[in-house]
Design an enzyme around this catalytic site. Structure first.
Site, short mmCIF file in Angstrom:
data_model
loop_
_atom_site.label_atom_id
_atom_site.label_comp_id
_atom_site.label_asym_id
_atom_site.label_seq_id
_atom_site.Cartn_x
_atom_site.Cartn_y
_atom_site.Cartn_z
CB CYS A 171 -0.70 -0.01 1.20
SG CYS A 171 -2.21 1.47 1.50
CB CYS A 201 22.90 -20.04 -19.83
SG CYS A 201 22.84 -18.33 -18.87
#
Length: 369
Positions: A171, A201
């Site tokens: 919040c 990768c």
């Protein structure tokens, strides 16, 4: 939780009015003139940086000179703005949220949800270091205060009543955030084209192509498989069918598919099935996702040539798969080598590949300015 010393009615009222923070004597009801800031940098604030993650420690006097009084009241004195201020709390515009005090990237719009609390709400932070926390036991309530991971400015509070998958509600005070909307995609350059390649990768492949002259952009992500927009963790299980890949945007007047493929077959081993070194699984397979027939034919041609000339002791197992969709990996996976060169993986795995590339293609490296 300890029982509050105030009456129940008073505490509930206080919580409703100040769910994200506490109110001091300095501006109790801060109003924000414009919640939707379209600013990505603040020249007047020398400490504002979107990329520098070094801890920033300033005195209150220093802060008061570089941020507005309203922001100072919230960021440095943990004040709380009035709920439902501006439009940021209900905005669904795509973009990125930064710390309004120092510029650190905090949240992406994909991590935001519209909450009835009246403050901008998020269910997840950008990364584990973007937001930090400490206990807040003020006003007879036990809460968790959320602070900027770089400058320690007050942002709001963290609650356990958010949506899946985290169940968290960050919040935030809108005044503590700078919002930068995603830019409109520009008209494509007729001289540019993209190709999707997987060679183990994606950090390794990305680091190499970023150095090649003619390559304009390299983005790490995922392609193939059966799961829409898979996460890195899901792909790592090897059950999604997706592969770690890079999306390469290149200028056809400065390089071409032939060169891109020559680099590709130089910096990884195309003869090991579903494996590159210690990285094992279908997610590390050698693969070319072609977007059109010309890409497919160019790939077939170079593979045939390499096999015919026995360049490798074993047959090439690189698969050619039609391109369907590319899913970008999270930001902390992008430009990984450049941002983490001291990490053991970068030094022991990526660096040797990069050195080999630089030696073989030394005349095709981007000029350093």
């Amino acid at each position: 939780m300890r029982k509050p010393i105030y009456s129940l009615v008073f505490v509930v009222s206080l919580f409703i009015l100040n769910a994200c923070g506490q109110t001091h004597n300095s501006p109790a009801n801060i109003s924000k003139k414009s919640s939707m800031k379209n600013v990505i940098s603040k020249p007047e604030n020398p400490y504002y940086s979107n990329s520098d993650t070094t801890k920033l420690n300033l005195t209150d006097l220093e802060w008061s000179k570089v941020i507005s009084p309203d922001l100072y009241a919230v960021a440095r004195q943990a004040d709380t703005e009035r709920a439902f201020t501006g439009k940021m709390w209900e905005s669904t515009t795509k973009g990125t949220y930064y710390c309004a005090a120092c510029g650190l990237k905090l949240f992406q719009s994909e991590q935001k949800f519209v909450s009835s609390c009246g403050w901008p709400s998020f269910f997840e932070q950008e990364n584990k270091n973007s937001v930090v926390f400490k206990d807040d036991n003020s006003y007879g309530m036990k809460r968790i205060e959320a602070l900027c991971g770089r400058c320690n400015s007050h942002l709001g509070h963290l609650f356990d009543d958010g949506p899946a998958p985290t169940g968290k509600r960050y919040c935030m005070n809108a005044i503590s955030l700078d919002f930068v909307p995603d830019t409109i995609t520009p008209e494509p350059n007729k001289n540019t084209e993209t190709i999707i390649l997987g060679g183990g990768c994606y950090w390794c492949v990305e680091a190499v192509y970023e150095q090649l002259e003619g390559v304009e952009k390299v983005v790490s992500g995922f392609a193939g498989g059966t799961v829409e927009n898979p996460s890195y963790e899901e792909v790592c299980t090897g059950t999604t069918g997706a592969a770690e890949v890079v999306e390469i945007t290149y200028d056809k007047t400065k390089t071409n598919l032939d060169e891109l493929f020559k680099v590709f077959f130089t910096v990884h081993d195309p003869t090991t099935l579903n494996r590159q070194g210690a990285d094992v699984g279908t997610q590390y397979r050698s693969v070319i996702f072609y977007k059109n027939e010309s890409q497919k034919k160019a790939a077939e041609s170079i593979i045939s040539e390499l096999n015919t000339n026995h360049v490798y002791t074993s047959k090439i197992v690189t698969t050619l798969e039609p391109f369907k969709a590319f899913y970008k990996a999270k930001d902390y996976h992008q430009n990984y080598y450049q941002n983490n060169q001291s990490q053991p993986y970068c030094q022991m795995v990526i660096q040797p590949k990069l050195e080999k590339f630089e030696k073989v293609f030394k005349d095709r490296l981007k000029k350093k300015h």
